[in-house]
Design a protein around this motif. Structure first.
Motif, PDB file in Angstrom:
ATOM      1  N   GLY A   1     -26.207 103.658 -16.351  1.00 47.79           N
ATOM      2  CA  GLY A   1     -25.718 104.069 -17.534  1.00 47.79           C
ATOM      3  C   GLY A   1     -25.677 106.101 -16.678  1.00 47.79           C
ATOM      4  O   GLY A   1     -25.689 106.677 -16.579  1.00 47.79           O
ATOM      5  N   HIS A   2     -25.128 106.725 -18.229  1.00 50.21           N
ATOM      6  CA  HIS A   2     -24.952 108.231 -18.172  1.00 50.21           C
ATOM      7  C   HIS A   2     -25.866 108.284 -18.768  1.00 50.21           C
ATOM      8  O   HIS A   2     -27.387 108.429 -19.353  1.00 50.21           O
ATOM      9  N   MET A   3     -26.528 110.388 -18.617  1.00 54.16           N
ATOM     10  CA  MET A   3     -27.880 111.043 -18.649  1.00 54.16           C
ATOM     11  C   MET A   3     -27.678 110.667 -19.661  1.00 54.16           C
ATOM     12  O   MET A   3     -29.079 111.233 -20.585  1.00 54.16           O
ATOM     13  N   ALA A   4     -27.314 111.526 -21.013  1.00 49.97           N
ATOM     14  CA  ALA A   4     -27.032 111.132 -22.564  1.00 49.97           C
ATOM     15  C   ALA A   4     -27.826 110.606 -23.576  1.00 49.97           C
ATOM     16  O   ALA A   4     -28.013 110.444 -24.367  1.00 49.97           O
ATOM     17  N   GLY A   5     -28.139 108.710 -22.258  1.00 52.31           N
ATOM     18  CA  GLY A   5     -28.528 108.263 -22.715  1.00 52.31           C
ATOM     19  C   GLY A   5     -29.849 108.000 -23.565  1.00 52.31           C
ATOM     20  O   GLY A   5     -30.407 107.359 -24.065  1.00 52.31           O
ATOM     21  N   THR A   6     -30.349 109.119 -22.312  1.00 49.71           N
ATOM     22  CA  THR A   6     -32.082 108.861 -22.612  1.00 49.71           C
ATOM     23  C   THR A   6     -32.104 109.801 -23.796  1.00 49.71           C
ATOM     24  O   THR A   6     -33.622 110.431 -24.250  1.00 49.71           O
ATOM     25  N   LEU A   7     -31.108 110.356 -24.324  1.00 52.66           N
ATOM     26  CA  LEU A   7     -31.406 111.277 -25.911  1.00 52.66           C
ATOM     27  C   LEU A   7     -31.812 110.332 -27.002  1.00 52.66           C
ATOM     28  O   LEU A   7     -32.147 110.924 -27.899  1.00 52.66           O
ATOM     29  N   PHE A   8     -31.259 108.563 -26.456  1.00 57.07           N
ATOM     30  CA  PHE A   8     -31.592 107.821 -27.773  1.00 57.07           C
ATOM     31  C   PHE A   8     -32.261 107.069 -27.525  1.00 57.07           C
ATOM     32  O   PHE A   8     -32.295 105.433 -28.397  1.00 57.07           O
ATOM     33  N   GLY A   9     -33.505 106.693 -26.674  1.00 59.28           N
ATOM     34  CA  GLY A   9     -34.749 106.073 -26.813  1.00 59.28           C
ATOM     35  C   GLY A   9     -34.275 104.421 -25.948  1.00 59.28           C
ATOM     36  O   GLY A   9     -35.024 103.512 -25.922  1.00 59.28           O
TER      37      GLY A   9
END
Length: 465
Positions: A439-447
């Motif tokens: 997945g992409h890095m930004a996904g870590t901000l959304f649980g």
């Protein structure tokens, strides 16, 4: 070509330029998409990134006044932000690299790499979205886990591949990606560094307890560092960083210098020389720290000891010795300007490639009747280095392990290749199971971590031993 370490803002922008170039020219993504979801944090001031991590609100990053220019003919990306500029350029099959000037070239001659297709029946020709029957699987549970992983698009799960008993039993991708997409894999490359070191050990070129590893260390206290210390991320070298499990990931500089841990990616410097120059801060094998110096030194050790420093041979070595041997035909290992693989995190590949690597470890180092890794080495990488990591005994040989139940509900014998943005190749010997999540890095901000861990546990419950 080297960007000074005392210019943190320029280093961050250069690193972002490299990631955008790779996303565009390797993965085929839109440049604005790459910046928004994979690398805008690299160019952001530390205070802004800290705010984003605390609030879980990415909007300030999305509002950065970035200018992105993509020259597709010359395969160059140029970024501009706050009056600074940075460039990155593609160099054939070696991927992309930070450059000071678009006309720069590396200090080596790039070589052409042509992957071989392995006809071993491991991969289906089409995407397998239904669970294969007859292998002791709870198909509904696996389908439910896949649905959960893809339910929230902001969690940015791009690919899932599940392998049970040596067969791909489930696979799903987020549009527009598919089985041939070469995704960013980040620090899963560390597990490739372990594997290449293991191949060198199998060939007799190295052994785990070997010391006196580099000429530059002779006559110093670093001469005592062993191969196993490097693989356990416990060389003891002083290398600044903030990307360990319990560290503040918003920090990118210290004492006015870009952190060593990420400078090797952003600088266009000689990574081997940079890592070798670092002094000891702890006795080898006693202090585990998540730092990029050790996997880079593992790559340098292979180059020095296995191919006698010959750069052209070294550039072909992973392809010939590992990727072609087990059918990892989508891998791209990016380099520094001197031909060392930045294998600690600049690597791209297909989800199916990582499924193959996981299967290699389930096979205890064997593939197609050939023993690529000694069985004792596959045991070593998944055994926690409890002396070095006494404070958090989860890390093996460039593979984290589930010995401390980091992933609740997953068997304790599980271990995985791990990368930023929650790239995972989970290997569960007791279940004869491999699960790849990209997945992409930004996904870590959304649980996504909570979602992913719950899905992994559900999949493990859904398969028999």
């Amino acid at each position: 070509m080297t960007i000074p370490q005392n210019e943190p803002d320029r280093c961050g922008l250069a690193w972002a330029a490299k990631v955008i170039a790779s996303g565009v020219f390797i993965t085929g993504r839109d440049p604005q998409d790459v910046f928004a979801f994979s690398c805008n944090w690299m160019a952001a001031p530390d205070a802004l990134m800290k705010e984003v991590l605390e609030t879980k609100n990415p909007e300030p990053l999305l509002s950065l006044p970035i200018s992105i220019d993509v020259d597709r003919d010359k395969e160059v990306v140029t970024l501009a932000l706050y009056g600074r500029t940075a460039h990155a350029k593609r160099f054939g099959d070696h991927g992309c690299m930070v450059v000071d000037d678009p006309h720069d070239h590396p200090h080596y001659a790039p070589v052409a790499l042509t992957p071989k297709r392995v006809h071993d029946g491991f991969e289906p020709e089409a995407i397998q979205t239904d669970v294969v029957d007859g292998l002791g699987l709870d198909g509904d549970a696996i389908s439910g886990a896949l649905d959960a992983l893809f339910q929230n698009p902001m969690e940015m799960t791009n690919a899932i591949v599940i392998v049970h008993k040596g067969q791909i039993v489930a696979e799903r991708y987020r549009d527009p990606f598919g089985p041939d997409t070469q995704f960013e894999n980040w620090s899963m490359g560390k597990s490739l560094a372990a594997t290449l070191t293991g191949i060198a050990i199998r060939k007799g070129a190295l052994h785990l307890d070997q010391d006196d590893l580099f000429d530059e260390w002779q006559g110093t206290d670093r001469q005592a560092i062993k191969v196993r210390d490097i693989l356990n991320m416990a060389s003891g070298l002083r290398f600044t960083g903030s990307f360990g499990r319990t560290e503040d990931h918003s920090v990118k500089q210290q004492d006015g210098l870009f952190l060593d841990h990420i400078y090797v990616y952003a600088s266009g410097t000689d990574a081997r020389a940079f890592c070798l120059s670092k002094p000891l801060e702890a006795p080898p094998g006693t202090s585990g720290k998540y730092r990029n110096c050790d996997p880079l030194l593992a790559a340098a050790l292979v180059r020095d000891r296995v191919v006698d420093g010959d750069v052209e041979t070294f550039l072909r070595w992973p392809q010939e010795q590992l990727f072609d041997a087990i059918g990892m035909r989508g891998m791209v290992l990016e380099t520094d300007p001197y031909g060392l693989f930045l294998i600690s995190g600049h690597d791209y590949g297909r989800a199916r490639d990582w499924a193959r690597l996981g299967q290699l470890y389930l096979n205890r180092g064997a593939w197609g009747g050939q023993q690529l890794l000694d069985e004792h080495f596959t045991d070593f990488v998944r055994t926690p280095a409890t002396r070095a990591w006494a404070h958090d005994p989860y890390y093996g040989g460039f593979f984290p392990t589930n010995a401390t139940a980091i992933i609740p509900g997953v068997p304790s014998d599980a271990f995985w290749a791990s990368g930023g943005g929650l790239q995972r190749t989970l290997i569960v010997p007791s279940k004869d199971l491999v699960i790849v999540r990209l997945g992409h890095m930004a996904g870590t901000l959304f649980g996504v971590e909570k979602t992913m861990n719950a899905a992994f546990a559900q999949i493990c419950d859904a398969v028999s031993a």
